[in-house]
Enzyme design. Sequence first.
Site, mmCIF file in Angstrom:
data_model
loop_
_atom_site.group_PDB
_atom_site.id
_atom_site.type_symbol
_atom_site.label_atom_id
_atom_site.label_comp_id
_atom_site.label_asym_id
_atom_site.label_seq_id
_atom_site.Cartn_x
_atom_site.Cartn_y
_atom_site.Cartn_z
ATOM 1 N N ASP A 108 0.880 -1.156 0.000
ATOM 2 C CA ASP A 108 0.000 0.000 0.000
ATOM 3 C C ASP A 108 0.931 1.223 0.000
ATOM 4 O O ASP A 108 2.118 1.100 0.328
ATOM 5 C CB ASP A 108 -0.880 -0.039 1.254
ATOM 6 C CG ASP A 108 -1.723 1.207 1.390
ATOM 7 O OD1 ASP A 108 -2.357 1.601 0.403
ATOM 8 O OD2 ASP A 108 -1.737 1.794 2.498
ATOM 9 N N LEU A 109 0.415 2.378 -0.373
ATOM 10 C CA LEU A 109 1.274 3.573 -0.438
ATOM 11 C C LEU A 109 1.077 4.490 0.773
ATOM 12 O O LEU A 109 1.960 4.650 1.615
ATOM 13 C CB LEU A 109 0.989 4.345 -1.731
ATOM 14 C CG LEU A 109 1.720 5.674 -1.898
ATOM 15 C CD1 LEU A 109 3.227 5.459 -2.030
ATOM 16 C CD2 LEU A 109 1.196 6.421 -3.129
ATOM 17 N N ASP A 110 -0.138 5.073 0.841
ATOM 18 C CA ASP A 110 -0.420 6.085 1.863
ATOM 19 C C ASP A 110 -0.342 5.478 3.266
ATOM 20 O O ASP A 110 -1.074 4.544 3.580
ATOM 21 C CB ASP A 110 -1.832 6.670 1.646
ATOM 22 C CG ASP A 110 -1.937 7.453 0.346
ATOM 23 O OD1 ASP A 110 -1.023 8.224 0.051
ATOM 24 O OD2 ASP A 110 -2.942 7.283 -0.368
ATOM 25 N N THR B 171 1.486 10.133 3.901
ATOM 26 C CA THR B 171 0.441 10.973 3.309
ATOM 27 C C THR B 171 -0.890 10.844 4.043
ATOM 28 O O THR B 171 -1.794 11.652 3.807
ATOM 29 C CB THR B 171 0.232 10.589 1.838
ATOM 30 O OG1 THR B 171 0.353 9.178 1.759
ATOM 31 C CG2 THR B 171 1.243 11.243 0.943
ATOM 32 N N LYS C 97 -8.949 5.481 6.131
ATOM 33 C CA LYS C 97 -7.705 4.937 5.576
ATOM 34 C C LYS C 97 -8.008 3.779 4.621
ATOM 35 O O LYS C 97 -8.752 2.859 4.972
ATOM 36 C CB LYS C 97 -6.777 4.477 6.698
ATOM 37 C CG LYS C 97 -6.152 5.643 7.442
ATOM 38 C CD LYS C 97 -5.113 5.189 8.443
ATOM 39 C CE LYS C 97 -4.483 6.390 9.124
ATOM 40 N NZ LYS C 97 -3.583 5.989 10.211
ATOM 41 N N ARG D 296 -11.703 8.009 -2.548
ATOM 42 C CA ARG D 296 -11.997 9.427 -2.278
ATOM 43 C C ARG D 296 -13.499 9.649 -2.021
ATOM 44 O O ARG D 296 -13.882 10.247 -1.022
ATOM 45 C CB ARG D 296 -11.541 10.272 -3.485
ATOM 46 C CG ARG D 296 -11.449 11.740 -3.167
ATOM 47 C CD ARG D 296 -10.937 12.514 -4.393
ATOM 48 N NE ARG D 296 -9.681 11.987 -4.899
ATOM 49 C CZ ARG D 296 -9.187 12.255 -6.109
ATOM 50 N NH1 ARG D 296 -9.833 13.070 -6.931
ATOM 51 N NH2 ARG D 296 -8.041 11.721 -6.507
ATOM 52 N N SER E 152 -2.537 0.505 -4.412
ATOM 53 C CA SER E 152 -3.069 1.672 -3.699
ATOM 54 C C SER E 152 -4.423 2.092 -4.268
ATOM 55 O O SER E 152 -4.651 2.008 -5.472
ATOM 56 C CB SER E 152 -2.088 2.845 -3.859
ATOM 57 O OG SER E 152 -2.673 4.043 -3.417
ATOM 58 N N ALA E 153 -5.282 2.587 -3.381
ATOM 59 C CA ALA E 153 -6.585 3.113 -3.816
ATOM 60 C C ALA E 153 -6.448 4.512 -4.408
ATOM 61 O O ALA E 153 -7.385 5.029 -5.014
ATOM 62 C CB ALA E 153 -7.529 3.162 -2.618
ATOM 63 N N LYS F 96 -10.888 -1.525 -1.698
ATOM 64 C CA LYS F 96 -10.589 -2.368 -0.552
ATOM 65 C C LYS F 96 -11.772 -2.257 0.425
ATOM 66 O O LYS F 96 -12.306 -1.151 0.565
ATOM 67 C CB LYS F 96 -9.310 -1.881 0.163
ATOM 68 C CG LYS F 96 -8.062 -1.905 -0.724
ATOM 69 C CD LYS F 96 -6.899 -1.177 -0.048
ATOM 70 C CE LYS F 96 -5.703 -1.062 -0.983
ATOM 71 N NZ LYS F 96 -4.571 -0.324 -0.415
ATOM 72 N N GLU G 220 0.273 -3.178 4.744
ATOM 73 C CA GLU G 220 -0.894 -2.287 4.836
ATOM 74 C C GLU G 220 -0.959 -1.538 6.159
ATOM 75 O O GLU G 220 -0.556 -2.072 7.185
ATOM 76 C CB GLU G 220 -2.177 -3.132 4.739
ATOM 77 C CG GLU G 220 -2.832 -3.155 3.388
ATOM 78 C CD GLU G 220 -3.436 -1.823 2.976
ATOM 79 O OE1 GLU G 220 -3.516 -0.910 3.809
ATOM 80 O OE2 GLU G 220 -3.805 -1.677 1.806
ATOM 81 N N ASP G 221 -1.497 -0.326 6.125
ATOM 82 C CA ASP G 221 -1.725 0.417 7.378
ATOM 83 C C ASP G 221 -3.211 0.560 7.684
ATOM 84 O O ASP G 221 -3.565 1.225 8.656
ATOM 85 C CB ASP G 221 -1.098 1.826 7.311
ATOM 86 C CG ASP G 221 -1.888 2.743 6.392
ATOM 87 O OD1 ASP G 221 -2.326 2.271 5.310
ATOM 88 O OD2 ASP G 221 -2.084 3.915 6.743
HETATM 89 C C1 BG6 Z 1 -5.812 5.623 0.000
HETATM 90 C C2 BG6 Z 1 -5.890 6.432 1.266
HETATM 91 O O1 BG6 Z 1 -4.514 5.164 -0.193
HETATM 92 O O2 BG6 Z 1 -6.200 6.413 -1.127
HETATM 93 C C3 BG6 Z 1 -7.274 7.034 1.439
HETATM 94 O O3 BG6 Z 1 -5.605 5.603 2.384
HETATM 95 C C4 BG6 Z 1 -7.635 7.835 0.188
HETATM 96 O O4 BG6 Z 1 -7.287 7.852 2.578
HETATM 97 C C5 BG6 Z 1 -7.522 6.946 -1.050
HETATM 98 O O5 BG6 Z 1 -8.962 8.337 0.300
HETATM 99 C C6 BG6 Z 1 -7.823 7.700 -2.347
HETATM 100 O O6 BG6 Z 1 -6.832 8.665 -2.545
HETATM 101 P P1 BG6 Z 1 -6.881 9.807 -3.659
HETATM 102 O O7 BG6 Z 1 -5.463 10.330 -3.667
HETATM 103 O O8 BG6 Z 1 -7.255 9.151 -4.944
HETATM 104 O O9 BG6 Z 1 -7.883 10.801 -3.204
HETATM 105 MG MG MG Z 2 -2.745 3.197 3.505
#
Ligand code: BG6
Ligand code: MG
Length: 215
Positions: A9-11, A17, A45, A49, A114-115, A145, A169-170
């Site tokens: 996962d990224l964020d 972030t 998390k 969006r 990542s989402a 997810k 993952e976090d």
């Molecule tokens: C996930 C985050 O990685 O991405 C969420 O944990 C976030 O908090 C989601 O809403 C979507 O991100 P973005 O950058 O497309 O708004």
């Molecule tokens: Mg995350």
Amino acid sequence: MTFKACLFDLDGVLVDTARFHYLAWKSIADKLGFVFTEHDNEQLKGISRMGSLDILLEIGKLSLSKEEKVRLAAEKNLLYLNYIQLMTPDDVLPGVLDFLGELKTNDLRIGLGSASKNARLILDKTAIVNLFDVIIDGNLITHAKPDPQVFALGAQMLKIENNHCVVFEDAVAGIQAAHNAGMKCIGIGSPEVLGEADKVFPGFTNMKLADLKFS
Ligand code: BG6
Ligand code: MG
């Protein structure tokens, strides 16, 4: 079990972030006139969006039109992008580069799951984009997810069986997505929040390939 790939996962895992997402959503909540705490933010998390906005509005007990929601999601993203534009390679979390280096040295494949639709921008800003063999982000997936799609697609593109992949993952929704894909999952964060993971570490500092052993 010998693992052949790691899917990250990224964020909140490779970069911090999660804090920027929180600050951006908090500005929206402030504007709408309700309190949004860091504790509330845990629920967002790993969530897309629009999914995050729906949860935010539930917390504020507000019901808005589709048009207004689209406008607010865009506004939140602009606030978030302001934070991201300032990111540099120094924002990669401690221990991440060493761990990715150890994976490469040992011929493990590396994927992003990542989402976020901003994932590539963040990987570019932090100069780690070239470390990934495959990048699955919010622009490629249709199921958020805890649906396993993001990780299953990563494994498929790497041509590696799902049960030969480990996810990092976090977020609770992300751990569930990994398990739904038949993958082991290492939680990055606190054991109180991430109890569903197969193992939990506070971060990548001192993490070793040998830690990817599960009883
Ligand atoms: C996930 C985050 O990685 O991405 C969420 O944990 C976030 O908090 C989601 O809403 C979507 O991100 P973005 O950058 O497309 O708004
Ligand atoms: Mg995350």
